[in-house]
Scaffold this motif. Structure first.
Motif, mmCIF file in Angstrom:
data_model
loop_
_atom_site.group_PDB
_atom_site.id
_atom_site.type_symbol
_atom_site.label_atom_id
_atom_site.label_comp_id
_atom_site.label_asym_id
_atom_site.label_seq_id
_atom_site.Cartn_x
_atom_site.Cartn_y
_atom_site.Cartn_z
ATOM 1 N N THR A 318 1.013 -1.164 -0.151
ATOM 2 C CA THR A 318 0.049 0.142 -0.039
ATOM 3 C C THR A 318 0.838 1.420 0.066
ATOM 4 N N LEU A 319 0.415 2.270 -0.545
ATOM 5 C CA LEU A 319 0.946 3.552 -0.618
ATOM 6 C C LEU A 319 0.013 4.650 0.100
ATOM 7 N N TYR A 320 -0.727 4.690 0.917
ATOM 8 C CA TYR A 320 -1.685 5.552 1.367
ATOM 9 C C TYR A 320 -0.902 6.817 1.711
ATOM 10 N N ALA A 321 0.195 6.897 2.394
ATOM 11 C CA ALA A 321 1.018 8.122 2.786
ATOM 12 C C ALA A 321 1.465 8.850 1.429
ATOM 13 N N GLU A 322 1.632 8.023 0.455
ATOM 14 C CA GLU A 322 2.157 8.907 -0.822
ATOM 15 C C GLU A 322 1.224 10.073 -0.991
ATOM 16 N N THR A 323 -0.134 9.659 -0.765
ATOM 17 C CA THR A 323 -1.061 10.769 -0.934
ATOM 18 C C THR A 323 -0.884 11.908 0.109
ATOM 19 N N THR A 324 -1.007 11.320 1.307
ATOM 20 C CA THR A 324 -1.225 12.626 2.474
ATOM 21 C C THR A 324 -0.037 13.131 2.684
ATOM 22 N N GLY A 325 1.179 12.664 2.599
ATOM 23 C CA GLY A 325 2.521 13.111 2.900
ATOM 24 C C GLY A 325 2.964 14.171 1.783
ATOM 25 N N HIS A 326 2.673 14.047 0.682
ATOM 26 C CA HIS A 326 2.888 15.243 -0.066
ATOM 27 C C HIS A 326 1.937 16.243 -0.420
ATOM 28 N N MET A 327 0.868 16.183 0.198
ATOM 29 C CA MET A 327 -0.405 17.079 -0.177
ATOM 30 C C MET A 327 -0.277 18.540 0.396
ATOM 31 N N TYR A 328 0.203 18.874 1.443
ATOM 32 C CA TYR A 328 0.273 20.132 1.929
ATOM 33 C C TYR A 328 1.705 20.422 2.470
ATOM 34 N N ALA A 329 1.824 21.663 2.849
ATOM 35 C CA ALA A 329 3.108 22.206 3.433
ATOM 36 C C ALA A 329 3.238 21.678 4.889
ATOM 37 N N ASP A 331 5.501 20.144 7.413
ATOM 38 C CA ASP A 331 7.196 19.809 7.600
ATOM 39 C C ASP A 331 7.354 18.421 8.334
ATOM 40 N N ASN A 332 6.288 18.212 9.138
ATOM 41 C CA ASN A 332 6.655 16.864 10.091
ATOM 42 C C ASN A 332 5.440 15.855 9.682
ATOM 43 N N PHE A 333 5.824 14.937 9.146
ATOM 44 C CA PHE A 333 4.839 13.742 8.535
ATOM 45 C C PHE A 333 5.429 12.484 8.988
ATOM 46 N N ARG A 334 4.615 11.486 9.309
ATOM 47 C CA ARG A 334 5.080 10.143 9.513
ATOM 48 C C ARG A 334 3.939 9.422 9.223
ATOM 49 N N GLY A 335 4.276 8.254 8.003
ATOM 50 C CA GLY A 335 3.463 7.355 7.743
ATOM 51 C C GLY A 335 3.660 6.266 8.234
ATOM 52 N N ARG A 336 2.821 5.304 8.543
ATOM 53 C CA ARG A 336 3.156 3.732 8.905
ATOM 54 C C ARG A 336 2.000 2.723 8.313
ATOM 55 N N GLU A 337 2.504 1.941 7.408
ATOM 56 C CA GLU A 337 1.458 1.161 6.757
ATOM 57 C C GLU A 337 1.693 -0.239 7.244
ATOM 58 N N ARG A 338 0.572 -0.969 7.532
ATOM 59 C CA ARG A 338 0.360 -2.482 7.927
ATOM 60 C C ARG A 338 -0.469 -3.102 7.007
ATOM 61 N N LEU A 339 -0.098 -4.297 6.686
ATOM 62 C CA LEU A 339 -0.590 -5.116 5.962
ATOM 63 C C LEU A 339 -1.350 -6.474 6.788
ATOM 64 N N VAL A 340 -2.505 -6.640 6.590
ATOM 65 C CA VAL A 340 -3.282 -7.677 7.374
ATOM 66 C C VAL A 340 -3.487 -8.746 6.658
ATOM 67 N N ARG A 341 -3.032 -9.971 6.862
ATOM 68 C CA ARG A 341 -3.266 -11.002 5.932
ATOM 69 C C ARG A 341 -4.567 -11.690 6.260
#
Ligand code: MOS
Length: 739
Positions: A318-329, A331-341
């Motif tokens: 998944t790349l959810y934070a690829e949207t939210t991390g680049h959207m606005y100015a 300066d402090n961003f942290r994404g963490r993506e987990r996958l559930v089998r």
């Protein structure tokens, strides 16, 4: 920078389509063709202990019944698309007795007629050893994998991080902290998954709608022990892809083997219910989103943590934070993506796969933040517009989100909005809400080889790697080639979706136009040069065909190859072997996204509490618009889907037995015509010349991004209810007092 707008030409294939002359995969019925049907597993997980096909074989007209007992040595796995392979599922059914999900095929029946095949398939009897299942995100027995610690390739699937988001959030004067859930959903294109498999002199010919003919070719070659030259894929039209048809389907090799066994062409059209269980789907997901601002309204921190459904056998990254991390100015961003089998087929890409969902979380929080700060939600977004990518600090190749917001606000009449929730009502008591949200989608580019042929009859044939799924790429190609050559668009023919000439790379991720159109444009430049070298004067304004005739040439061909900025030359090797080769949003010098702003009016009726969406205004920055007619149609389609995703669509699962319950379009509810009001579309239409010389970014997916939060925000404005679980339905806006 500006350029003359392209003309509003009709679809070049419109006439063929309305007459039924455009032939889709399963439209073909070669002489002698037989029909196939599938029997599927009736357990959620386990193993076939025995399988009895005698009753099936006894049905008159049945020619062949194949099970895993027949195919173990005949079909090899094609590998999972996201793990270096070619298939939408890494697990190929019917080559082993294991059952990994409910609805997995266990037998294929071939008969003279479709009714006989269906009747026989229903008579296949299997007994199973049943194992416990976990099909919901929160079920006991799932297994959670932290994506950044998994074997998925890095840096692609590393967490997106900038600054110190946890510290900045803790210190933020105003905080929003919210949990969102989104359901599994299925693409339901009009064209079912279906294939006609035919063998001719040792060559396998597959007629099937696909977004990825080259992966089908190489995948089938690998599965069936053929060379890629022995496989041909014919997919000039695909009746809707949306990610469902972006790689080799698990049914296709079954049809191919069946056709080889009976030595006749075989048609397998997969019924809707089986499509729900064997093609891809949008995974269920859960998100915690935290957003922090200072008192002035400057956003200073965002933390986006996600859990997203995967299958047991394949990790769908998944790349959810690829949207939210680049959207606005921020300066402090942290994404963490987990996958559930979970025990399903592999989920996959469904239009705006991560972006629609990610935007729902972030854009809902932005709205909540606007209310916490007492600021207008458009103004808050404008105040936090980014002038460089906040993660990499590189510039954007182009970014006109602010103009999308301001133009959209003007078109919508946003200045007449009263901020307070519940402040707008119709005379009959209908609650009115106005909501806004923005969206972005990466502007990616794949490598392409384009071959352009001109004939002295005046026709131009452009052969390039891209698929027509209804989005209008043929029209875009025609417009661009015609403009360059100075001929009419209807004289340009696009040879696409058929393997054998230029590699037919995956058309997905909104990179189709930015890939094929600049390549076609460069091929047209090369053609103009080649024409000039014929030594004929075009002083009299002679058309290319006349120049050819004067030079005594019946035709002239040129070929160019084009790759994205920063692509190594080896990318053409990947391209040739049918592997995904696209680049973006990060390029060496810049970062590229398309943008959109949606303004939505909802009306919530008194009594029934039915939620209606009478009016949407959407303004897009997709770079240059090369086909205004089909681009407008794409935006409207994306908005309709956004309305469906926000208010209707959910694939319901049964935690006891697995599978999807509402596996048809009667019960998987999508918007119908009566659900859709006015959708007004605006284009910024400013070329992005840094990305490619035509200046196109991408459109097909960004159009859906932000619709759902705009609706949720409008519902908040109407009712004061902040709803964070999709889809939003009557029961979520119903109060005891309404009864
Ligand atoms: Mo698209 S969901 O990348 O086919």
């Amino acid at each position: 920078m500006s350029a003359a707008p392209f003309p509003n030409t009709a679809r070049v294939d419109a006439f063929d389509k309305v007459r039924g002359a455009a032939r889709y995969g399963a439209d073909r019925s070669p002489p002698g063709m037989l029909h196939a049907a599938l029997a599927t597993a009736t357990i959620g997980k386990g193993r076939i202990e025995s399988i009895d096909t005698s009753a099936a074989r006894a049905v008159p007209g049945v020619r062949l019944v194949l099970t895993h007992e027949d195919l173990a040595s005949e079909i090899k796995p094609a590998g999972y698309l996201m793990a270096g392979g070619y298939a939408s599922n890494g697990l190929q059914p019917m080559i082993a007795p294991e059952i990994a999900w409910r609805g997995q095929p266990i037998a294929i029946v071939v008969a003279d007629t479709l009714p006989a095949a269906i009747e026989a398939a229903a008579l296949v009897r299997a007994s199973f050893a049943v194992e416990p299942i976990a099909v919901e995100l929160s079920a006991e027995g799932t297994q959670t994998v932290v994506q950044s610690e998994s074997q998925l390739p890095k840096p692609m699937y590393e967490d997106i991080v900038a600054g110190d988001a946890d510290k900045a959030f803790a210190e933020a004067a105003v905080q929003v902290d919210a949990v969102f859930t989104t359901p599994a959903q299925h693409q339901n294109p009009i064209e079912l998954v279906g294939t006609v498999a035919e063998w001719k002199d040792g060559t396998l010919i597959i007629h099937e709608g696909t977004q990825n003919a080259e992966a089908m070719r190489h995948g089938l070659a690998r599965q069936l022990g053929l060379t890629p030259e022995q496989v041909q894929i014919v997919s000039p039209y695909c009746g809707g892809g949306f990610g469902q048809k972006n790689s080799l389907q698990i049914y296709t090799p079954l049809a191919a083997v069946a056709a080889r066994r009976v030595d006749r062409p075989v048609k397998l059209v997969v019924p809707r219910a089986a499509v729900f269980h064997n093609s891809s789907f949008r995974p269920a997901s859960r998100h915690r989103f935290r957003l922090g601002a200072d008192k002035s309204g400057k956003l200073i921190a965002a933390i986006h943590e996600t859990d997203s459904q995967s299958s047991r056998h394949d990790l769908f990254p998944t790349l959810y934070a690829e949207t939210t991390g680049h959207m606005y100015a921020i300066d402090n961003f942290r994404g963490r993506e987990r996958l559930v089998r979970t025990d399903t087929q592999a989920p996959g890409y469904m239009r705006a796969p991560f972006e629609h969902v990610a935007a729902f979380t972030m854009e809902s929080c932005i709205d909540e933040m606007a209310y916490a700060l007492g600021k207008d939600p458009v103004a808050l977004r404008l105040a936090n517009d980014a002038y460089a990518d906040p993660i990499s600090k590189k510039p954007f190749s182009s970014r006109h989100l602010a103009e999308c917001l301001t133009r959209g606000a003007a078109m919508f009449g946003w200045d007449k909005r009263q901020m307070a929730p519940g402040s707008m009502r119709a005379p009959d008591g209908t609650q009115i809400g106005w909501g806004v949200a923005a969206g972005s989608y990466k502007a990616a580019t794949a490598p392409a080889i384009a071959r352009l042929t001109l004939t002295d009859q005046g026709r131009a044939i452009i052969n390039v790697g891209v698929h027509e799924m209804g989005q209008g790429i043929r029209t875009a190609l025609s417009n661009v080639v015609a403009a360059k050559l100075g001929i009419a668009p209807e004289l340009v023919e696009a040879e696409i979706g058929v393997t054998g000439a230029s590699p037919q790379h995956l058309t997905a991720g909104s990179w189709g136009t930015a890939t094929a159109v600049p390549a076609a444009s460069e091929a047209a430049d090369a053609m103009l040069k080649a024409l000039a070298e014929l030594g004929q004067s075009d002083a009299a304004g002679r058309k290319p065909a006349e120049l050819l005739k004067a030079a005594g040439r019946p035709s002239l061909s040129v070929e160019i190859r084009r790759k994205a900025p920063g692509h190594p030359d080896q990318i053409f090797g990947r391209l040739a072997s049918g592997l995904p080769s696209a680049m973006g949003p990060a390029y060496p010098e810049y970062v590229s996204f398309s943008y959109i702003a949606h303004f939505v009016e909802v009306r919530i009726e008194p009594g029934t509490r039915r939620i209606r969406v009478p009016r949407v205004v959407s303004v897009v920055d997709c770079g240059r618009v090369v086909s205004p007619r089909t681009a407008t149609s794409q935006v409207q389609g994306g908005v309709v889907w956004g309305i469906g995703a926000a208010l209707r669509e959910a694939s319901e699962v049964d935690p006891r037995f697995g599978g999807f319950l509402n596996a048809d379009i009667a019960e998987y509810v999508v918007p119908v015509n009566a659900d859709i009001g006015s959708i007004e579309v605006g284009f910024i239409d400013k070329p992005d010349p840094r990305l490619n010389e035509v200046g196109v970014k991408g459109l097909g997916e960004v159009v859906m991004v932000g619709v759902a939060p705009a609706i949720a925000n409008a519902i908040f404005h109407a009712t004061g209810k902040r709803l964070r679980d999709l889809p939003i339905r009557i029961e979520h806006v119903l109060d005891k007092g309404d009864l």
